[in-house]
Every structure is written in C-alpha cells, then in structure tokens.
Design a protein around this motif. Structure first.
Motif, PDB file in Angstrom:
ATOM      1  N   UNK A  30      15.931  17.745  -7.622  1.00 23.40           N
ATOM      2  CA  UNK A  30      16.895  18.335  -6.692  1.00 23.40           C
ATOM      3  C   UNK A  30      17.932  17.307  -6.263  1.00 23.40           C
ATOM      4  N   UNK A  31      19.201  17.727  -6.233  1.00 24.65           N
ATOM      5  CA  UNK A  31      20.250  16.878  -5.689  1.00 24.65           C
ATOM      6  C   UNK A  31      20.077  16.753  -4.181  1.00 24.65           C
ATOM      7  N   UNK A  32      20.339  15.556  -3.665  1.00 25.37           N
ATOM      8  CA  UNK A  32      20.258  15.287  -2.232  1.00 25.37           C
ATOM      9  C   UNK A  32      21.653  14.893  -1.757  1.00 25.37           C
ATOM     10  N   UNK A  33      22.170  15.582  -0.773  1.00 28.28           N
ATOM     11  CA  UNK A  33      23.519  15.316  -0.285  1.00 28.28           C
ATOM     12  C   UNK A  33      23.558  14.009   0.502  1.00 28.28           C
ATOM     13  N   UNK A  34      24.741  13.377   0.608  1.00 28.10           N
ATOM     14  CA  UNK A  34      24.850  12.159   1.414  1.00 28.10           C
ATOM     15  C   UNK A  34      24.392  12.363   2.859  1.00 28.10           C
ATOM     16  N   UNK A  35      24.680  13.521   3.437  1.00 22.91           N
ATOM     17  CA  UNK A  35      24.264  13.763   4.829  1.00 22.91           C
ATOM     18  C   UNK A  35      22.747  13.799   4.956  1.00 22.91           C
ATOM     19  N   UNK A  36      22.051  14.332   3.929  1.00 28.20           N
ATOM     20  CA  UNK A  36      20.586  14.341   3.971  1.00 28.20           C
ATOM     21  C   UNK A  36      20.029  12.917   3.914  1.00 28.20           C
ATOM     22  N   UNK A  37      20.616  12.090   3.047  1.00 27.16           N
ATOM     23  CA  UNK A  37      20.159  10.697   2.957  1.00 27.16           C
ATOM     24  C   UNK A  37      20.435   9.966   4.262  1.00 27.16           C
ATOM     25  N   UNK A  38      21.614  10.201   4.844  1.00 32.34           N
ATOM     26  CA  UNK A  38      21.975   9.517   6.082  1.00 32.34           C
ATOM     27  C   UNK A  38      21.141   9.990   7.270  1.00 32.34           C
ATOM     28  N   UNK A  39      20.428  11.091   7.116  1.00 31.30           N
ATOM     29  CA  UNK A  39      19.482  11.495   8.152  1.00 31.30           C
ATOM     30  C   UNK A  39      18.253  10.605   8.189  1.00 31.30           C
ATOM     31  N   UNK A  40      18.010   9.854   7.096  1.00 29.42           N
ATOM     32  CA  UNK A  40      16.850   8.977   7.021  1.00 29.42           C
ATOM     33  C   UNK A  40      17.210   7.497   6.925  1.00 29.42           C
ATOM     34  N   UNK A  41      18.416   7.210   6.393  1.00 29.90           N
ATOM     35  CA  UNK A  41      18.832   5.823   6.201  1.00 29.90           C
ATOM     36  C   UNK A  41      20.220   5.628   6.813  1.00 29.90           C
ATOM     37  N   UNK A  42      20.531   4.435   7.328  1.00 26.07           N
ATOM     38  CA  UNK A  42      21.874   4.177   7.855  1.00 26.07           C
ATOM     39  C   UNK A  42      22.953   4.153   6.777  1.00 26.07           C
ATOM     40  N   UNK A  43      22.559   3.914   5.519  1.00 21.48           N
ATOM     41  CA  UNK A  43      23.514   3.790   4.416  1.00 21.48           C
ATOM     42  C   UNK A  43      23.013   4.619   3.241  1.00 21.48           C
ATOM     43  N   UNK A  44      23.933   5.288   2.550  1.00 21.00           N
ATOM     44  CA  UNK A  44      23.577   6.001   1.319  1.00 21.00           C
ATOM     45  C   UNK A  44      24.441   5.517   0.172  1.00 21.00           C
ATOM     46  N   UNK A  45      23.878   5.331  -1.021  1.00 24.64           N
ATOM     47  CA  UNK A  45      24.720   5.079  -2.196  1.00 24.64           C
ATOM     48  C   UNK A  45      25.390   6.373  -2.632  1.00 24.64           C
TER      49      UNK A  45
END
Length: 271
Positions: A30-45
C-alpha cells in the motif's frame, strides 16, 4: 550480472549506466502518503533519484573458469519534507562495494549451458556519508542507511545460472544470494538478500532482437543500528523498516552493428 562465461584467453570489458528514480513510501503493497508518515515521524522522504556507473571486466584463464570484477560508482539524492512544511535534499556519491567472482562452467553442449556464480563483495563503499539537514545545521550529520554507498561488510554472493538457445530464441535463469558476514564499524549489517530472475529473447534478424525478463528479490531488515542515527526521526533511519520484496518486469530491444575488415585495400561495414 555474470550471466555468461568465456572461452580460454578471452577478455571482455564492459560499462553500464543505470538510472533509477524512487518515489513515495509503502507499507506492504500500500502507498503511504507524506501526511501519514509525518503523523509518526518528524520527517518523511519524498523521492530518491539514483544513478550507477558499473565498470566490469571478465577474463577466462581456462574454458571452465571465468573471472569477473565489477566496480560501481554511485550518485544518489533524497528529497524530504518536514512536519513544519520545510523541504530539503541530502546527497551522497562515490565508489560502491567492489565485487569479484569466479564463474565455474558445469555444462556447455547442445546449446545448453550452466555455471556456478561464486562471488564476494568487498567493503570499498562508504558507510560514513554525511550531509547537512535542518536538525543538524550548520554541521553535517550521518545519512540514513539507503544513502550510504557501501555495506561496510564482506558479503558472500553464491548463485547459479542456466542458459539455452535455439536458432531464433534464447532463454536463461539465475539465482543469487547476498550473505552478509559480521557487522561493520558502525555496529550494524544490512539484511541478507535473495534474487531470482528469468528471461527470454527472440531474434528477428541478424541485427535486431527483443527480450523480456522477470526478476524477484527479497531482503531483510538491518541488524543492529548505527548509534549516530535517530530511528524516530525519519523512516529511512529505522533499521526495522528496511526489509522488503520487489518484482520487476523488464522489456528490451537489442541492436547490433558490426564492422568487419574486407579482403581488399579498404574497410567495409555490415550489419
């Protein structure tokens, strides 16, 4: 790599250029959006363009043994987005891990061939690549695992290859494993890797052929951790998020043009 052997005394030099662009993040398939990653990490690639120059040499001291060396030169960058909305890019470039192999011929008759791939990867690449990030500015900090140009470990690369050919068709299959030995100077090792591929090619004329290839690969998480990396800062720094599986379909066209010397006083070309 290492898909064929040579006859006694033959030498082949090669150069390959391979560009690749990776975008986005995934959880499983599944693709994960930048906003979903930023909900768990301060930075997303966001994306990672990468190019590799591969210089190779193959030499056969006998018809049963072909020696091969591969020297990669890597250039990569990674775009990031912070939770505060800032964007920044890090980069690394340099020599990768040099690979040396022996290809041992087991079978070569009736247009069928089989050989063993016995290789070793040497830790000539860097595991100390650094760049400036918003959290480290103005100083540079160590880059996450995907941005390093080497593994830092000696790796065994055993495998096997089979080939077949008819008048207009050729096919082959290869399986290769990468087995990491020990840990590197930064207290980790990359995950073991396995790769299997099969291909088929069809010749349409003396100068034109087409091919298709299916390749599957799987690799494990990082074992241990670089003490300079914060696994809660960005997913690429988390050693438990580095494993995965991938399936690729490749299509190709091959054009051949030959120059041959004539028996007269000049040169002529033929295709």
């Amino acid at each position: 790599m290492g898909d064929h052997t040579h006859e006694h005394g033959e030498i082949m030099l090669s150069y390959r250029f391979m560009p690749m662009r990776m975008d986005g993040n995934r959880r499983g398939t599944d693709d994960v959006s930048p906003s979903d990653v930023l909900g768990q990490f301060p930075v997303t690639p966001l994306r990672m363009p990468m190019s590799m120059h591969m210089f190779g040499i193959m030499a056969a001291p006998s018809s049963r043994l072909t020696l091969m060396g591969m020297v990669p030169v890597l250039d990569a960058s990674m775009d990031h987005l912070t939770r505060a909305g800032a964007r920044f890019t890090t980069g690394s470039a340099g020599l990768g891990d040099v690979r040396v192999s022996g290809l041992v011929r087991l079978l070569n008759r009736n247009r069928r061939a089989m050989h063993l791939n016995l290789g070793i990867s040497l830790p000539t690449g860097s595991i100390d690549e650094m760049d400036v990030t918003p959290a480290s500015a103005p100083a540079a900090s160590i880059l996450p695992y995907p941005m390093q140009t080497g593994s830092g470990t000696v790796d065994l690369m055993p495998g096997a290859t089979i080939l077949g050919q008819s008048d207009d068709w050729s096919w082959g299959a290869q399986g290769v494993a990468t087995i990491r030995l020990g840990t590197n100077d930064r207290d980790y090792r990359l995950g073991h890797r396995g790769m299997g591929t099969g291909w088929v090619a069809r010749r349409f004329s003396r100068w034109l052929s087409a091919s298709a290839r299916l390749e599957g690969s799987a690799w494990g998480n990082v074992h241990g951790a670089d003490p300079a990396l914060n696994p809660r800062m960005v997913p690429t720094a988390d050693p438990l998020l580095r494993g995965g599986e991938r399936l690729d379909l490749g299509l190709g066209l091959n054009f051949e043009y030959r120059w041959v010397r004539s028996t007269g006083s000049g040169w002529r070309s033929s295709s």
